[in-house]
Design a protein around this motif. Structure first.
Motif, short mmCIF file in Angstrom:
data_model
loop_
_atom_site.label_atom_id
_atom_site.label_comp_id
_atom_site.label_asym_id
_atom_site.label_seq_id
_atom_site.Cartn_x
_atom_site.Cartn_y
_atom_site.Cartn_z
N TYR A 120 -13.77 -5.61 31.47
CA TYR A 120 -13.16 -6.49 30.53
C TYR A 120 -12.72 -5.73 29.14
O TYR A 120 -13.56 -4.57 28.76
N PRO A 121 -11.97 -6.17 28.39
CA PRO A 121 -11.50 -5.63 27.10
C PRO A 121 -12.85 -5.55 26.30
O PRO A 121 -13.63 -6.32 26.11
N GLY A 122 -13.04 -4.20 25.50
CA GLY A 122 -14.20 -4.43 24.62
C GLY A 122 -15.56 -3.53 25.36
O GLY A 122 -16.57 -3.35 24.59
N THR A 123 -15.13 -3.47 26.72
CA THR A 123 -16.29 -2.64 27.40
C THR A 123 -15.95 -1.12 27.23
O THR A 123 -14.86 -0.82 27.52
N SER A 124 -16.93 -0.32 27.09
CA SER A 124 -16.80 1.08 26.85
C SER A 124 -16.63 1.72 28.24
O SER A 124 -17.29 1.25 29.12
N LEU A 125 -15.91 2.81 28.38
CA LEU A 125 -15.79 3.66 29.52
C LEU A 125 -17.43 4.19 29.94
O LEU A 125 -17.75 4.12 31.12
N LYS A 126 -17.95 4.69 28.78
CA LYS A 126 -19.33 5.15 29.15
C LYS A 126 -20.31 4.00 29.65
O LYS A 126 -20.92 4.47 30.66
N SER A 127 -20.04 2.68 29.25
CA SER A 127 -21.06 1.79 29.90
C SER A 127 -20.70 1.29 31.21
O SER A 127 -21.57 0.96 32.05
N VAL A 128 -19.40 1.52 31.49
CA VAL A 128 -18.80 1.31 32.97
C VAL A 128 -19.25 2.10 33.87
O VAL A 128 -19.79 2.08 34.75
N LYS A 129 -19.26 3.52 33.41
CA LYS A 129 -19.79 4.54 34.46
C LYS A 129 -21.58 4.38 34.53
O LYS A 129 -21.89 4.42 35.65
N SER A 130 -22.16 4.14 33.54
CA SER A 130 -23.41 3.83 33.58
C SER A 130 -23.91 2.64 34.50
O SER A 130 -24.64 2.94 35.23
N ALA A 131 -23.28 1.63 34.41
CA ALA A 131 -23.35 0.52 35.28
C ALA A 131 -22.93 0.88 36.83
O ALA A 131 -23.91 0.28 37.81
N ILE A 132 -22.01 1.76 36.92
CA ILE A 132 -21.59 2.03 38.38
C ILE A 132 -22.80 3.02 39.20
O ILE A 132 -22.89 2.72 40.10
N GLU A 133 -23.10 3.83 38.26
CA GLU A 133 -24.21 4.87 38.76
C GLU A 133 -25.57 4.44 38.89
O GLU A 133 -26.25 4.53 39.67
N ALA A 134 -25.92 3.39 38.20
CA ALA A 134 -26.99 2.70 38.28
C ALA A 134 -27.19 1.77 39.48
O ALA A 134 -27.95 1.81 40.16
N GLY A 178 -9.42 -3.38 31.65
CA GLY A 178 -9.61 -2.09 31.93
C GLY A 178 -9.63 -1.89 33.35
O GLY A 178 -10.08 -2.65 34.02
N VAL A 179 -9.38 -0.47 33.50
CA VAL A 179 -9.29 -0.04 34.86
C VAL A 179 -9.79 1.40 35.14
O VAL A 179 -9.54 2.21 34.34
N MET A 180 -10.96 1.49 35.93
CA MET A 180 -11.64 2.82 36.13
C MET A 180 -11.54 3.35 37.60
O MET A 180 -11.78 2.54 38.67
N TRP A 181 -10.96 4.58 38.04
CA TRP A 181 -10.96 4.98 39.44
C TRP A 181 -12.29 5.71 39.50
O TRP A 181 -12.48 6.68 38.68
N VAL A 182 -13.01 5.45 40.77
CA VAL A 182 -14.29 6.20 40.98
C VAL A 182 -14.28 6.61 42.11
O VAL A 182 -14.01 5.90 43.21
N THR A 183 -14.53 7.96 42.31
CA THR A 183 -14.75 8.72 43.67
C THR A 183 -16.12 8.92 43.92
O THR A 183 -16.74 9.51 43.36
N LEU A 184 -16.36 8.63 45.07
CA LEU A 184 -17.76 8.72 45.52
C LEU A 184 -17.50 9.61 47.14
O LEU A 184 -16.94 9.25 47.95
N ARG A 185 -18.29 10.89 46.81
CA ARG A 185 -18.47 11.75 47.99
C ARG A 185 -19.81 11.41 48.68
O ARG A 185 -20.83 11.82 47.74
N ILE A 186 -19.85 11.26 50.01
CA ILE A 186 -21.23 10.98 50.61
C ILE A 186 -21.25 12.08 51.67
O ILE A 186 -20.63 12.36 52.41
N LEU A 187 -22.65 12.77 51.59
CA LEU A 187 -23.10 13.64 52.60
C LEU A 187 -24.19 13.00 53.49
O LEU A 187 -25.14 12.75 52.97
N GLY A 188 -23.84 12.74 54.90
CA GLY A 188 -24.86 12.34 55.56
C GLY A 188 -25.37 13.37 56.35
O GLY A 188 -25.79 14.55 55.96
N LYS A 189 -25.93 13.23 57.38
CA LYS A 189 -26.57 13.87 58.36
C LYS A 189 -25.93 13.96 59.76
O LYS A 189 -26.18 13.02 60.66
N PRO A 190 -25.36 14.98 60.10
CA PRO A 190 -24.58 15.01 61.61
C PRO A 190 -25.46 14.99 62.50
O PRO A 190 -26.35 15.66 62.62
#
Length: 429
Positions: A298-312, A210-222
Motif C-alpha cells: 500500500y501507499p505509505g508503506t516503506s520499502l524497508k518495512s516491506v523487505k523486513s516483512a518478506i524476510e521475516a 507500491g511494487v517490489m520484485w523479490v528474488t529467492l535463490r534456494i539451495l537444496g540437497k541433491p
C-alpha cells in the motif's frame, strides 16, 4: 482563447481527420519488438514522429551512476543501458509563456508476448478486428503515446499551440524498474502537471500500489531418485516458501489492514510467482532453484518495512517445516523497488482533467485506485510534478491477444487536447 462549443466541435473533427495517421503510427510502433533490451527500434520511431510534429528532439541513455543514489532507484535487471535511449521532445511557446507547463509521459517498453502459438495473430504483427487493434503493446501503452501526439497535432490543425512549455517523454523500463522515468527526473525535467496515458479505461487514477520484485535463490540437497528421501528438492522448497508468502498476502488484504484508497477492491494486494527455474537433471533431486516474486503493497508503506516483512515471513516458513531446515536461502532485490502513491483528486490539474473528460465523453469520469504501479510515482514523489494516468480502453495487457479500442485512442486524444488548451492556454500557431 475560450474553449467553447465551436472549438470543441472543430477539435473533434480535427481528431477524426487524423484517425488514419494515428492508426498507421500505432501499427508501426506495435510492429517494433520493444521488449527489455530492444527498445531502440521503437524509440527511433518515436523520434521520427516527434520530428514530424515539428518538435525539438533529444535522446539520451540512462546513466546508472547519476540515479543509483536517488530515491526511487531500482537495481537494474538488464545491466547495459547502451543504445536504449529515452526520447524527449519539446514544445516552446512563441512568446512569453502564459499558461501552466505540462509533461506528457509514456513508456515504449513492452513485456514478452509469451507462447507464440497462443496468439490469434502474431504479437508483433498488429491486426484490426471489430474496432480493436491487437498486438503486444497495443494497449500498454503504445496507444497512449499515439494519443498524446494526436492531441498536440489536432490543436495545431486548428491553428493553435499550447501557450506554455510542453514536454513529450518516451521512456524505457517502466515494466521492470522505472529507471527511464527516474533518469528524466534526475535531469531536472519538471512541469506544473503531468499525464501518462496508461490504458486505464479512461478513468482518472487517484492512487497506485507500491511494487517490489523479490528474488529467492534456494539451495537444496541433491540426491539420486533411488534414494530421493535423503535429498531436499530446492524446487519443492521454493513452492513451500511461496505458499508462506501467500499467507502474508492474505494478511495485507484483510479489511482492517487496507489503505483507505483500496477498501472497495476485493483483492488489492497481489503476490505473483512470475518466474521459476531450477534443477539440472530429470533423475536428480533438484539442487537449486530461483524464483522471482512480485509483491504489491500500500501507499505509505516503506520499502524497508516491506523487505523486513518478506524476510521475516521466509524465516518463519523455514522454521515451521522441518524438511526445510537444511536448505540455504538467499534473498535479493532487483527490478521494481517502487513506492506507492496517492494523488489529490481536488488538485487543480485533476479538476481540469475531469472537466475535459466531461466535455469530450459527456459523463462524469470514474476514479481509479490502481493495483499496479506506473511511472507517476517518479513525477509525483520525486519530481515535484503533480501527475496522474488517463488513457485508452483496452484489455489482455501482459496476456494473449492484447488489444486497444481504436475509438478510445481518439477520445483520449480529444480529452488531452482539451486539457492542454485549458491548462496551458493557447496561442496562435
Amino acid at each position: 482563447m475560450p474553449v467553447d462549443d465551436t472549438f470543441r466541435s472543430d477539435l473533434r473533427a480535427a481528431i477524426e481527420a487524423r484517425r488514419d495517421q494515428a492508426l498507421q503510427r500505432l501499427h508501426r510502433l506495435v510492429s517494433a519488438d520493444t521488449t527489455l533490451g530492444k527498445e531502440q527500434a521503437g524509440q527511433e520511431i518515436m523520434a521520427g514522429i516527434f520530428t514530424e510534429m515539428g518538435l525539438a528532439v533529444e535522446t539520451f541513455d540512462v546513466d546508472v551512476d547519476a540515479i543509483r543514489d536517488r530515491s526511487g532507484f531500482s537495481p537494474p535487471v538488464h545491466q547495459d543501458y547502451t543504445n536504449r535511449p529515452n526520447v524527449i521532445a519539446r514544445h516552446v511557446p512563441k512568446g512569453r509563456a502564459q499558461g501552466r507547463s505540462l509533461i506528457f509521459n509514456g513508456h515504449i517498453d513492452v513485456v514478452p508476448p509469451g507462447e507464440a502459438e497462443l496468439w490469434t495473430t502474431p504479437a508483433f504483427s498488429p491486426s484490426e478486428r471489430n474496432g480493436r487493434l491487437y498486438g503486444r503493446g497495443a494497449g500498454d501503452m503504445k496507444s497512449g503515446l499515439v494519443a498524446y501526439c494526436l492531441a498536440y497535432e489536432a490543436l495545431r490543425d486548428l491553428g493553435y499551440a499550447p501557450a506554455a512549455p510542453v514536454m513529450f517523454q518516451s521512456v524505457i523500463e517502466e515494466e521492470c524498474t522505472g529507471n527511464g522515468a527516474l533518469a528524466c527526473v534526475a535531469r531536472g525535467y519538471r512541469a506544473d502537471a503531468a499525464i501518462i496515458p496508461e490504458p486505464f479505461q479512461q478513468t482518472i487514477m487517484t492512487s497506485q500500489l507500491g511494487v517490489m520484485w523479490v528474488t529467492l535463490r534456494i539451495l537444496g540437497k541433491p540426491a539420486h531418485v533411488l534414494e530421493a528421501s535423503v535429498g531436499v528438492s530446492a524446487i519443492t522448497a521454493a513452492y513451500m516458501l511461496f505458499d508462506g508468502l501467500r499467507e502474508l498476502e492474505e494478511d495485507w488484504n484483510r479489511p482492517e489492514n487496507r489503505h483507505p484508497e483500496f477498501t472497495t477492491n476485493p483483492h488489492p494486494v497481489n503476490f505473483n510467482l512470475g518466474r521459476i527455474e531450477g534443477g539440472d537433471w530429470g533423475s536428480t533431486v533438484a539442487c537449486s532453484a530461483t524464483m522471482l516474486v512480485r509483491v504489491g503493497f500500500y501507499p505509505g508503506t516503506s520499502l524497508k518495512s516491506v523487505k523486513s516483512a518478506i524476510e521475516a515471513n521466509v524465516a518463519a516458513t523455514k522454521a515451521k517445516h522441518p524438511g526445510l531446515a537444511n536448505i540455504g536461502i538467499e534473498i535479493s532485490y532487483r527490478g521494481f523497488q517502487a513506492e506507492g502513491c496517492t494523488i489529490d483528486p481536488n488538485a487543480p490539474f485533476m479538476q481540469v482533467l475531469s472537466a475535459a473528460h466531461r466535455q469530450a465523453v459527456g459523463s462524469e469520469p470514474q476514479r481509479l485506485a490502481s493495483t499496479a504501479t506506473t511511472d507517476v510515482r517518479f513525477l509525483a514523489l520525486y519530481g515535484d510534478t503533480p501527475a496522474t494516468c488517463y488513457g485508452p480502453i483496452g484489455g489482455s495487457y501482459h496476456g494473449i491477444d492484447e488489444w486497444v479500442s481504436i475509438d478510445s485512442i481518439l477520445s483520449v486524444g480529444e480529452v488531452l487536447a482539451l486539457f492542454a488548451a485549458e491548462w496551458c492556454g493557447l496561442e496562435k500557431a
